[in-house]
Design a protein around this motif. Structure first.
Motif, PDB file in Angstrom:
ATOM      1  N   THR A  64       0.854  -1.188   0.000  1.00 44.19           N
ATOM      2  CA  THR A  64       0.000   0.000   0.000  1.00 44.19           C
ATOM      3  C   THR A  64       0.886   1.232   0.000  1.00 44.19           C
ATOM      4  N   CYS A  86      -7.336   0.076 -11.390  1.00 45.87           N
ATOM      5  CA  CYS A  86      -7.047   1.249 -12.213  1.00 45.87           C
ATOM      6  C   CYS A  86      -5.906   0.978 -13.188  1.00 45.87           C
ATOM      7  N   ARG A  98      -3.249  -2.767  -9.718  1.00 38.25           N
ATOM      8  CA  ARG A  98      -3.206  -1.610  -8.828  1.00 38.25           C
ATOM      9  C   ARG A  98      -4.541  -0.884  -8.833  1.00 38.25           C
ATOM     10  N   PHE A 100      -7.474   1.217  -5.725  1.00 41.96           N
ATOM     11  CA  PHE A 100      -7.696   1.710  -4.372  1.00 41.96           C
ATOM     12  C   PHE A 100      -8.213   0.592  -3.475  1.00 41.96           C
ATOM     13  N   GLN A 106      -6.587   3.644   0.318  1.00 41.36           N
ATOM     14  CA  GLN A 106      -5.244   3.990  -0.138  1.00 41.36           C
ATOM     15  C   GLN A 106      -4.891   3.209  -1.402  1.00 41.36           C
ATOM     16  N   TRP A 107      -3.898   3.718  -2.139  1.00 42.48           N
ATOM     17  CA  TRP A 107      -3.411   3.056  -3.343  1.00 42.48           C
ATOM     18  C   TRP A 107      -2.817   1.713  -2.947  1.00 42.48           C
ATOM     19  N   GLU A 109      -1.317  -2.291  -4.326  1.00 37.30           N
ATOM     20  CA  GLU A 109      -0.738  -3.053  -5.423  1.00 37.30           C
ATOM     21  C   GLU A 109      -0.635  -4.527  -5.027  1.00 37.30           C
TER      22      GLU A 109
END
Length: 131
Positions: A64, A86, A98, A100, A106-107, A109
């Protein structure tokens, strides 16, 4: 339902698509999405639903991004699931997804790597509207 060929995956994306469900075990990751888009030479093909099945990885890293702490790895117990995808990169021995986080916002992966990595993508074509 159709299975996408491996050479088609690099043209697959998930614009305005949400993750419906995500199931994760020690050796299989399954992601259900409410659509997908496949770029084609004629224009593109829209799908009503998409199931990604990922297995046989040697390493699976879940990270994250926090603006304060930058990238941090999440343990299997505290992982966050994706609420959307996304960005998606599909290579022969590596898959990066990847988007949210559904809980943290939060971003996030998910990166799977391995010589024997298996990714199967099942798609259901959208019904054509009658003229």
């Amino acid at each position: 339902m159709r299975i996408l060929q491996s050479h088609e995956l690099k043209y697959l994306s998930f614009p305005d698509v949400r993750v419906i469900d995500m199931q994760f075990t020690a050796d299989v990751l399954v992601i259900w999405l409410d659509g997908a888009w496949l770029e084609t030479s004629q224009s593109g093909e829209s799908f009503k639903s998409c199931h990604l099945v990922l297995k046989n990885w040697q390493t699976l890293q879940i990270r994250t991004y926090d603006p304060q702490n930058h990238w941090s790895e999440l343990s299997a117990d505290t992982r966050d699931f994706l609420k959307d995808i996304c960005e998606a990169d599909f290579a022969e021995h590596c898959v990066n997804l990847r988007g949210f986080g559904s809980q943290s916002g939060q971003w996030l992966e998910y990166q799977a790597r391995g010589e024997s990595l298996i990714l199967v993508c099942y798609v259901l074509p959208a019904l054509a509207l009658a003229a």
